[in-house]
Every structure is written in C-alpha cells, then in structure tokens.
Design a protein around this motif. Sequence first.
Motif, PDB file in Angstrom:
ATOM      1  N   CYS A   1       0.847  -1.197   0.000  1.00 20.04           N
ATOM      2  CA  CYS A   1       0.000   0.000   0.000  1.00 20.04           C
ATOM      3  C   CYS A   1       0.881   1.246   0.000  1.00 20.04           C
ATOM      4  CB  CYS A   1      -0.906  -0.004   1.237  1.00 20.04           C
ATOM      5  SG  CYS A   1      -2.000   1.419   1.349  1.00 20.04           S
ATOM      6  N   ASN A   2       0.465   2.241  -0.766  1.00 21.56           N
ATOM      7  CA  ASN A   2       1.191   3.516  -0.838  1.00 21.56           C
ATOM      8  C   ASN A   2       0.418   4.673  -0.209  1.00 21.56           C
ATOM      9  OD1 ASN A   2       2.932   1.982  -2.371  1.00 21.56           O
ATOM     10  ND2 ASN A   2       2.655   3.116  -4.262  1.00 21.56           N
ATOM     11  N   GLN A   3      -0.668   4.382   0.505  1.00 19.80           N
ATOM     12  CA  GLN A   3      -1.569   5.435   0.961  1.00 19.80           C
ATOM     13  C   GLN A   3      -1.067   6.198   2.193  1.00 19.80           C
ATOM     14  OE1 GLN A   3      -3.185   5.342  -2.011  1.00 19.80           O
ATOM     15  NE2 GLN A   3      -4.924   6.096  -0.860  1.00 19.80           N
ATOM     16  N   PHE A   4      -0.471   5.498   3.136  1.00 17.59           N
ATOM     17  CA  PHE A   4       0.044   6.105   4.364  1.00 17.59           C
ATOM     18  C   PHE A   4      -1.019   6.905   5.127  1.00 17.59           C
ATOM     19  CE2 PHE A   4       3.816   5.281   1.844  1.00 17.59           C
ATOM     20  CZ  PHE A   4       4.644   4.667   2.785  1.00 17.59           C
ATOM     21  N   CYS A   5      -2.143   6.266   5.379  1.00 21.32           N
ATOM     22  CA  CYS A   5      -3.157   6.873   6.247  1.00 21.32           C
ATOM     23  C   CYS A   5      -2.540   7.057   7.634  1.00 21.32           C
ATOM     24  CB  CYS A   5      -4.392   5.985   6.325  1.00 21.32           C
ATOM     25  SG  CYS A   5      -5.183   5.724   4.712  1.00 21.32           S
ATOM     26  N   SER A   6      -2.927   8.096   8.313  1.00 23.54           N
ATOM     27  CA  SER A   6      -2.231   8.482   9.540  1.00 23.54           C
ATOM     28  C   SER A   6      -2.384   7.481  10.680  1.00 23.54           C
ATOM     29  CB  SER A   6      -2.703   9.863  10.001  1.00 23.54           C
ATOM     30  OG  SER A   6      -4.077   9.841  10.326  1.00 23.54           O
ATOM     31  N   TYR A   7      -3.384   6.587  10.599  1.00 26.18           N
ATOM     32  CA  TYR A   7      -3.635   5.623  11.666  1.00 26.18           C
ATOM     33  C   TYR A   7      -3.045   4.248  11.359  1.00 26.18           C
ATOM     34  CZ  TYR A   7      -7.259   4.590   8.252  1.00 26.18           C
ATOM     35  OH  TYR A   7      -7.913   4.324   7.071  1.00 26.18           O
ATOM     36  N   CYS A   8      -2.452   4.071  10.178  1.00 28.55           N
ATOM     37  CA  CYS A   8      -2.188   2.719   9.673  1.00 28.55           C
ATOM     38  C   CYS A   8      -0.703   2.389   9.577  1.00 28.55           C
ATOM     39  CB  CYS A   8      -2.849   2.569   8.300  1.00 28.55           C
ATOM     40  SG  CYS A   8      -2.807   0.886   7.668  1.00 28.55           S
ATOM     41  N   ILE A   9      -0.337   1.207  10.039  1.00 28.08           N
ATOM     42  CA  ILE A   9       1.043   0.722   9.990  1.00 28.08           C
ATOM     43  C   ILE A   9       1.294  -0.170   8.773  1.00 28.08           C
ATOM     44  CG2 ILE A   9       0.722  -1.453  11.262  1.00 28.08           C
ATOM     45  CD1 ILE A   9       3.538   1.114  11.910  1.00 28.08           C
ATOM     46  N   ILE A  10       0.233  -0.532   8.059  1.00 28.07           N
ATOM     47  CA  ILE A  10       0.327  -1.550   7.016  1.00 28.07           C
ATOM     48  C   ILE A  10       1.341  -1.223   5.911  1.00 28.07           C
ATOM     49  CG2 ILE A  10      -0.972  -2.785   5.232  1.00 28.07           C
ATOM     50  CD1 ILE A  10      -1.394  -3.713   8.162  1.00 28.07           C
ATOM     51  N   PRO A  11       1.457   0.034   5.435  1.00 31.73           N
ATOM     52  CA  PRO A  11       2.479   0.290   4.410  1.00 31.73           C
ATOM     53  C   PRO A  11       3.888  -0.084   4.867  1.00 31.73           C
ATOM     54  CG  PRO A  11       0.948   2.117   4.511  1.00 31.73           C
ATOM     55  CD  PRO A  11       0.627   1.230   5.687  1.00 31.73           C
ATOM     56  N   TYR A  12       4.140   0.004   6.183  1.00 33.52           N
ATOM     57  CA  TYR A  12       5.460  -0.346   6.717  1.00 33.52           C
ATOM     58  C   TYR A  12       5.611  -1.860   6.896  1.00 33.52           C
ATOM     59  CZ  TYR A  12       5.148   4.612   7.755  1.00 33.52           C
ATOM     60  OH  TYR A  12       4.961   5.968   7.646  1.00 33.52           O
ATOM     61  N   ALA A  13       4.475  -2.546   7.083  1.00 30.67           N
ATOM     62  CA  ALA A  13       4.509  -3.996   7.265  1.00 30.67           C
ATOM     63  C   ALA A  13       4.433  -4.750   5.946  1.00 30.67           C
ATOM     64  CB  ALA A  13       3.346  -4.438   8.168  1.00 30.67           C
ATOM     65  N   ARG A  14       3.763  -4.167   4.967  1.00 32.30           N
ATOM     66  CA  ARG A  14       3.526  -4.841   3.691  1.00 32.30           C
ATOM     67  C   ARG A  14       4.323  -4.254   2.526  1.00 32.30           C
ATOM     68  NH1 ARG A  14       1.006  -9.851   2.825  1.00 32.30           N
ATOM     69  NH2 ARG A  14      -0.216 -10.278   4.672  1.00 32.30           N
ATOM     70  N   GLY A  15       4.879  -3.058   2.713  1.00 27.75           N
ATOM     71  CA  GLY A  15       5.674  -2.464   1.649  1.00 27.75           C
ATOM     72  C   GLY A  15       4.841  -1.764   0.597  1.00 27.75           C
ATOM     73  N   ARG A  16       5.501  -1.434  -0.531  1.00 28.15           N
ATOM     74  CA  ARG A  16       4.836  -0.688  -1.607  1.00 28.15           C
ATOM     75  C   ARG A  16       3.969  -1.617  -2.457  1.00 28.15           C
ATOM     76  NH1 ARG A  16       7.068   1.640   1.342  1.00 28.15           N
ATOM     77  NH2 ARG A  16       4.935   1.393   2.108  1.00 28.15           N
ATOM     78  N   ILE A  17       3.093  -1.010  -3.253  1.00 28.60           N
ATOM     79  CA  ILE A  17       2.138  -1.796  -4.034  1.00 28.60           C
ATOM     80  C   ILE A  17       2.857  -2.675  -5.060  1.00 28.60           C
ATOM     81  CG2 ILE A  17       0.192  -0.238  -3.718  1.00 28.60           C
ATOM     82  CD1 ILE A  17       0.760   0.929  -6.463  1.00 28.60           C
ATOM     83  N   ARG A  18       2.384  -3.918  -5.139  1.00 24.37           N
ATOM     84  CA  ARG A  18       2.914  -4.903  -6.078  1.00 24.37           C
ATOM     85  C   ARG A  18       1.731  -5.728  -6.580  1.00 24.37           C
ATOM     86  NH1 ARG A  18       5.172  -5.019  -1.367  1.00 24.37           N
ATOM     87  NH2 ARG A  18       4.753  -7.165  -0.752  1.00 24.37           N
ATOM     88  N   SER A  19       1.771  -6.107  -7.831  1.00 26.44           N
ATOM     89  CA  SER A  19       0.630  -6.799  -8.431  1.00 26.44           C
ATOM     90  C   SER A  19       1.023  -8.162  -8.981  1.00 26.44           C
ATOM     91  CB  SER A  19       0.021  -5.945  -9.552  1.00 26.44           C
ATOM     92  OG  SER A  19      -0.423  -4.702  -9.058  1.00 26.44           O
ATOM     93  N   ARG A  20       0.073  -9.056  -8.941  1.00 24.63           N
ATOM     94  CA  ARG A  20       0.297 -10.418  -9.431  1.00 24.63           C
ATOM     95  C   ARG A  20       0.177 -10.469 -10.951  1.00 24.63           C
ATOM     96  NH1 ARG A  20      -3.019 -15.673  -7.101  1.00 24.63           N
ATOM     97  NH2 ARG A  20      -1.790 -17.271  -8.164  1.00 24.63           N
ATOM     98  N   GLU A  21       0.944 -11.360 -11.552  1.00 23.32           N
ATOM     99  CA  GLU A  21       0.904 -11.515 -13.002  1.00 23.32           C
ATOM    100  C   GLU A  21      -0.468 -12.022 -13.457  1.00 23.32           C
ATOM    101  OE1 GLU A  21       3.066 -10.769 -15.320  1.00 23.32           O
ATOM    102  OE2 GLU A  21       4.626 -10.055 -13.931  1.00 23.32           O
ATOM    103  N   PHE A  22      -0.937 -11.427 -14.545  1.00 24.42           N
ATOM    104  CA  PHE A  22      -2.246 -11.732 -15.109  1.00 24.42           C
ATOM    105  C   PHE A  22      -2.419 -13.234 -15.360  1.00 24.42           C
ATOM    106  CE2 PHE A  22      -5.522 -11.506 -18.444  1.00 24.42           C
ATOM    107  CZ  PHE A  22      -6.358 -10.512 -17.956  1.00 24.42           C
ATOM    108  N   ASP A  23      -1.431 -13.842 -15.999  1.00 30.19           N
ATOM    109  CA  ASP A  23      -1.542 -15.259 -16.370  1.00 30.19           C
ATOM    110  C   ASP A  23      -1.552 -16.166 -15.142  1.00 30.19           C
ATOM    111  OD1 ASP A  23      -1.709 -14.675 -19.044  1.00 30.19           O
ATOM    112  OD2 ASP A  23       0.425 -15.005 -19.446  1.00 30.19           O
ATOM    113  N   ASN A  24      -0.861 -15.771 -14.071  1.00 28.74           N
ATOM    114  CA  ASN A  24      -0.878 -16.571 -12.844  1.00 28.74           C
ATOM    115  C   ASN A  24      -2.260 -16.567 -12.202  1.00 28.74           C
ATOM    116  OD1 ASN A  24       1.790 -17.188 -13.164  1.00 28.74           O
ATOM    117  ND2 ASN A  24       2.556 -15.638 -11.756  1.00 28.74           N
ATOM    118  N   ILE A  25      -2.925 -15.415 -12.271  1.00 28.00           N
ATOM    119  CA  ILE A  25      -4.289 -15.333 -11.752  1.00 28.00           C
ATOM    120  C   ILE A  25      -5.199 -16.263 -12.548  1.00 28.00           C
ATOM    121  CG2 ILE A  25      -6.271 -13.822 -11.348  1.00 28.00           C
ATOM    122  CD1 ILE A  25      -4.258 -11.471 -11.201  1.00 28.00           C
TER     123      ILE A  25
END
Length: 446
Positions: free
Chosen positions: A153-177
């Motif tokens: 996540c790249n949002q960095f909402c002021s209450y949220c730790i998730i961007p620091y725990a999960r890192g920047r946005i990454r997407s799965r390959e279309f064919d793998n889905i």
Amino acid sequence: MLKVALHNLGCKVNAYETEAMAQKLEDAGYEIVPFNEKADVYIINTCSVTNMADRKSRQMLHKAKKMNEDAVVVAAGCYVQTATEKLLEDLSVDILIGNNKKKDIVEELQKYFDDNKYNKNVIDINATNEYEELELATVTEHTRAYIKIQDGCNQFCSYCIIPYARGRIRSREFDNIRQEVTELAKKGFKEIVLTGIHLSSYGNNENKLIDVVEMIAGIEGVERIRLGSLEPNIVTEDFAKRLSKVEKICPHFHLSMQSGCDNTLKRMNRHYTSDEYFEKCELLRKYFDNPAFTTDVIVGFPGETQEDYEISREFVKKVRFSELHVFKYSKRDGTVAAKMENQIPEPVKTERSEDLIKVGENLTMEYRRKFIGKKVSVLFEEIINVAGENYWVGHTKEYIRVIMKSDKDISGDIKNVSLIGFANECLNCKNIEKKGVGKEIMLATI
C-alpha cells in the motif's frame, strides 16, 4: 511424518497466505493438524494492524511454545516486519519469516532442521518490487475462493502501519491469476473473491483491475466474481460502466470510508471528501440496480468532536449502507495518529461505537426489507439446524445471508429463490440468533 499446526491472525490476505503455506508443507510431506493439538512445528501468521494485534501475536507465539516446548515455533508476517528486533529476543520463537518470504516456508524449516539454529528471513519490505507468488490448489471453504492478486500500500493513512509492514504496491501476473482461478473452477468453486492489501491499486491502473474481472468472467465454471475492499477513488464513469457489463460481477461494493466527516478524513490522510465519496456511490447506483454498499467506520479518532461524530453518523444514513463494520479507534505505535493531540477517552469511543452499530443494524434491516417478495440468486454453502430442523445457508449476489429448507444436498448450488421475509419472524423462533442466525437473516423458498 512431522506434524505442523498453523494459526492465522488478521485479514483475508493473511488467511490466503496461511492456506498457501499449509499446502506447500503438505506437498512437502508434513502432516497438517489443528492448532490446539500437539505438533512438531507451530506457524503463526501474525498481524500488526493495532497494538492489540501485536499483543495477540505475541500471546499465540508463547502459547505455541507452552503446548510443546520442544516444537519449532515460526513467527511469520506483519508483526515480524514491524517488530523484528523484539522478536529476535523472544525465546519462544525459533524462526522469523517476514512478508514476501512465506513462499520459502519449506526451505526455511529444512534449514533449521539441518543446522538446528535460529533462522531469520526478513527483508526490507519497503525496498522490494517483487510480488510474492503464492497460490492455492484448493481452499477450506466449499463454494467460494479468495484469490490474492495484490500486495502492499502507498496510501500512508495516519492511523495505519500496514504500508510499513507490507511495503509498496505490487501486483500479481495476469496469467498466474488465470491459472489459479481455472484450477479452482475445475474443482467446483463457483464464486471468486478478489482480494489484496490495496486492491484498487492493482496494476497501478483502474482498467487493469477491470481487465482481471473480465478475464475471470470468461473462465468456464466461474459463476460469480466478488470484489474485496475498494478505495472510492477507483470508481469512475468508465469503471462503473465496464463493470456493469460483466454479468457475473456481484453488485456488492465494500468501499473503504473510515469517516463521513471531512475534518476527520483530513486528519486520517484519506484522499477524498465525503461529497466525493457519495458521488462514487451514486455513480455505481447509476449502473447497478440497488447495489449493496458496505464499509468500515472508525469512531473516536483523535480530535473527533461530538459534532464531527454526528456529521459522520448522518453521512452514514445518507449513503444508506447495507452493512457497517464499526471500530473504535485503536492507537498503533509508529503511526502519525498515535502522536496526535486530543486522544478520545475510551468511554466516549464506546458510546459512539454502540450508537453507530445501532444505526448500522437499522440500515441493514432497511436494505434487506426491499428484497421481500423478490426472486434472487443464492449460492448455498452449508447446513445448520434451526428450531430442530435443517436449513441450508447461502448468500445472494448482494451478500444477503439466506436460509432455506431442502431435503436435498444443495451445497455449492446456485438457485433462484423467493425471499419471503426475515427468518426469525417467519419461523417465529425467538432463539434463532443463538443458532448463529442473526435477525437480519432472510428466509427463502423455491
């Protein structure tokens, strides 16, 4: 054969990753056992969204070691990312596996058994662009499958730790889905639920998410597609129009909101106003007939005055949500909000939470009441006993929970049924809620 017990804490993404780890271990020859049984290895997929989640993660790690002091205890996931140094000192933990490294669970265990020493596999999650490829060959639910297609996540909402725990946005390959969904559809799973830490950012483009939806709609065996939590900003005219043309899409939208007050939204660092949020809902209503809107609302955020709360409360009624998930603000160390002035006393948060929950319950009943006497499509999932008789439980496309009596096994079947009213009223069963069937559950008939 070594026995492994896994325990999941946190979100649907964590649950998906826990199941994926279990399947990798089973394929490698381990026996998967319930967490409350004695095992050779305990794996806790941790959560770190609040201070309470951190504490629960620590408690489960210590519980595992107490159940078998000779067992290998593995801490995995978000709490590992946010508290690596603290966990290095925790004598209950033998292996640390951070996010983006859960795919290596089999190899990490083998290293430990070979060397018999503490293992740590934690990367700088904020410095990676790699999407961790995990997939499921089957799922624990019988009728629907949650598919993770995005992380970070790249949002960095002021209450949220998730961007620091999960890192920047990454997407799965279309064919793998495509490959995973195709395999699950062959096994009989009729509903696919797309999920991610910040699903709206899949592919860094709103059209990429629609592309995935349209691709899945073309896979034989898939009858329904449901979207996980979305940010309101993804909803554009083109997004709503294209989505409405996918017949298999469920008109159930969980639009992340957090507050209906602009002052609070600004302090939360949310990237929209209440007016903009409402416009997105109306845009979806333009293309979908009576869609279900669900959301999360935080009450008692730092600085939230009584007037701010009442503005948020009235906005909730204006949107006409079909269901609310209400949370009292919980301070999370390491976030901007934790250091904000005017922290709200716990009794005030409780009062506002209880009040808003009642508002949400009324909205839920109001939304469902509109379906009485209508024909709907229901995917039936399991059987329960109510008032001494067996009823099948399922969900409509709008995620309305329904029960229906049937002498046949209809698990996994999609049936067109009529909703005749609320189950507790129709069955005159005052104890129906004790059977796990709430007052909002509806009764159906063929």
